[in-house]
Scaffold this active site. Structure first.
Site, PDB file in Angstrom:
ATOM      1  N   MET A  23      12.762  24.102   3.576  1.00  0.00           N
ATOM      2  CA  MET A  23      12.058  23.379   2.518  1.00  0.00           C
ATOM      3  C   MET A  23      13.033  22.586   1.651  1.00  0.00           C
ATOM      4  O   MET A  23      12.767  21.440   1.273  1.00  0.00           O
ATOM      5  CB  MET A  23      11.279  24.362   1.642  1.00  0.00           C
ATOM      6  N   TYR A  57      16.068  29.180   9.774  1.00  0.00           N
ATOM      7  CA  TYR A  57      14.854  29.897  10.177  1.00  0.00           C
ATOM      8  C   TYR A  57      14.664  29.863  11.688  1.00  0.00           C
ATOM      9  O   TYR A  57      14.838  28.828  12.318  1.00  0.00           O
ATOM     10  CB  TYR A  57      13.620  29.279   9.510  1.00  0.00           C
ATOM     11  N   ARG A  96     -11.223   0.185  14.158  1.00  0.00           N
ATOM     12  CA  ARG A  96     -11.076   0.893  12.897  1.00  0.00           C
ATOM     13  C   ARG A  96     -12.110   0.278  11.954  1.00  0.00           C
ATOM     14  O   ARG A  96     -13.244   0.717  11.941  1.00  0.00           O
ATOM     15  CB  ARG A  96      -9.637   0.730  12.398  1.00  0.00           C
ATOM     16  N   LYS A 154       0.846  -1.200   0.000  1.00  0.00           N
ATOM     17  CA  LYS A 154       0.000   0.000   0.000  1.00  0.00           C
ATOM     18  C   LYS A 154       0.877   1.245   0.000  1.00  0.00           C
ATOM     19  O   LYS A 154       2.100   1.154   0.224  1.00  0.00           O
ATOM     20  CB  LYS A 154      -0.922  -0.011   1.215  1.00  0.00           C
TER      21      LYS A 154
HETATM   22  C1  LIG Z   1      -0.684  -1.615   6.719  1.00  0.00           C
HETATM   23  C2  LIG Z   1      -1.364  -2.889   7.039  1.00  0.00           C
HETATM   24  C3  LIG Z   1      -0.617  -4.059   7.245  1.00  0.00           C
HETATM   25  C4  LIG Z   1       0.892  -4.060   7.271  1.00  0.00           C
HETATM   26  O1  LIG Z   1       1.330  -3.392   8.417  1.00  0.00           O
HETATM   27  P1  LIG Z   1       2.897  -3.337   8.796  1.00  0.00           P
HETATM   28  O2  LIG Z   1       2.916  -2.812  10.176  1.00  0.00           O
HETATM   29  O3  LIG Z   1       3.513  -2.395   7.818  1.00  0.00           O
HETATM   30  O4  LIG Z   1       3.404  -4.699   8.653  1.00  0.00           O
HETATM   31  C5  LIG Z   1      -1.309  -5.234   7.458  1.00  0.00           C
HETATM   32  N1  LIG Z   1      -2.665  -5.265   7.485  1.00  0.00           N
HETATM   33  C6  LIG Z   1      -3.413  -4.142   7.307  1.00  0.00           C
HETATM   34  C7  LIG Z   1      -4.885  -4.241   7.358  1.00  0.00           C
HETATM   35  C8  LIG Z   1      -2.789  -2.929   7.090  1.00  0.00           C
HETATM   36  O5  LIG Z   1      -3.538  -1.836   6.924  1.00  0.00           O
END
Ligand SMILES: *Cc1c(COP(=O)(O)O)cnc(C)c1O
Length: 357
Positions: free
Chosen positions: A301, A253, A130, A35
């Site tokens: 930046m 800055y 969640r 992802k």
């Molecule tokens: C991001 C995610 C993972 C992987 O998590 P890591 O901590 O990067 O291994 C697994 N399952 C779900 C549902 C996630 O959203």
């Protein structure tokens, strides 16, 4: 000459990290989580290094389609499922496995016109609050799903909130086992932390993400230092300016760093618009020409300043590693009050990326 900043992907490290995952979870199949464009590394660049995986998992339908069209023919899992009923046409066309966490998704699958039934991951909310069905509803949802002709195989899925810390997974595991006790389906529960540290969670499939990229699920490099995992990205740049400070001179800055004596500093072509954390305070580790030193003052930046006291040989053009093989991204993230996850996924589009084996 372009700006000297670049990110180098270590493709061999990514392949190695998948093998490390297999050693930790020898009995499970692996969803390699890609992802957020493979945690900032680029799906198109890295997926072939993970081709020994059993499947790829992600959130974004467009990323899933891209992976399919790049040639991956194995399983693809949508971790958040689909977002509207119309998406099911793409799930059908590209043969995507989907998480199902809400009643409307089940109803949409039941009503869809598909060329063949879909694989479904039934997500139970075991305490993270969640996504997912309430544990007491899981059995009923499973029974309902069994009556839907558009559903092929099913797997029970859940996600841990504290697998990387002292609380562990015990309470959520008890909730899952209680909810799914009478459901004879494979389980898919483990993120990276659970894959490494809680073998009782492995089940049929594990879902590691961050460890594939060589960073620590806990945010502490020392927790994975002995695991054989290797950093998959090095962010490097060069010194493009040198200043000689005298006592009282200030840097950057806000003038947040003040010299207490004569001091030589370097200015590096890397700033928060490259993805370097603006909140990194004075003292954040940085590697300059073979020596570990520290940042000074506020990150701009496009630039940041480094202390050259420990590296008197450093000059214009000296190589700087912001994170990577010689400096774990976790160490930089810790100093900045965040995690390697955030730094890797925030790598900016303007940073050129090169791959090496
Ligand atoms: C991001 C995610 C993972 C992987 O998590 P890591 O901590 O990067 O291994 C697994 N399952 C779900 C549902 C996630 O959203």
């Amino acid at each position: 000459m372009p700006r000297p900043i670049s990110a180098t992907l270590h493709l061999g490290a990514i392949a190695n990290n998948l093998q490390v995952v297999r050693r930790f979870a020898p009995g499970a199949k692996v969803w390699s989580v890609v992802k957020a464009n493979a945690y900032g590394h680029g799906i198109a660049r890295v997926w072939r290094s993970l081709a020994q995986t059993d499947g790829f998992a992600m959130l974004d339908l467009a990323e899933a389609v891209l992976l399919r069209e790049s040639g991956w023919q194995g399983p693809i899992l949508l971790l958040e499922g689909f977002f509207q009923p119309q998406d099911l046409a793409l799930l059908d066309r590209y043969r995507l496995t989907t998480a199902v966490h809400s009643d409307w998704q089940l109803a949409a699958i039941a009503e869809a016109r598909l060329s063949a039934p879909l694989e479904v991951y039934l997500k139970v909310n075991s305490g993270m609050n969640r996504l997912g069905f309430a544990p007491e509803r899981l059995h009923g949802v499973w029974q309902q799903a069994q009556g839907i002709a558009n559903i092929a195989g099913m797997t029970v899925m859940s996600h841990f909130a504290t697998a990387d810390g002292p609380e562990g997974v015990q309470q959520q595991m008890a909730t899952i086992e209680n909810a799914a006790a009478a459901i004879p389906l494979p389980r898919c529960l483990a993120n990276s932390a659970a894959t490494l540290w809680h073998p009782d969670t492995h089940g049929g499939w594990v879902r590691p993400g961050i460890v594939l990229y060589g960073a620590s699920p806990s945010g502490r490099w020392r927790d994975i230092a002995a695991s054989g995992l290797q950093p998959a990205m090095t962010l490097s740049s060069e010194i493009i300016g040198i200043q000689r400070l005298k006592s009282g001179d200030r840097v950057g800055y806000g003038g947040r760093y003040g010299a207490t004596g004569a001091q030589r500093i370097g200015v590096v072509a890397c700033g928060y618009a490259d993805g370097y954390p603006r909140h990194a305070p004075t003292g954040t580790p940085v590697w300059v020409g073979g020596v570990l030193t520290r940042t000074l003052g506020t990150v701009s930046m496009d630039m940041l300043a480094v202390d050259l006291a420990p590296c008197p040989q450093a000059e214009l053009g000296t190589e700087v590693e912001l994170w990577g093989r010689r400096l774990p991204v976790d160490d930089v993230a810790t100093a900045a009050g965040t995690l390697g996850y955030e730094l890797l996924t925030a790598l900016a589009a303007r940073v050129p990326v090169a791959s090496e084996i």
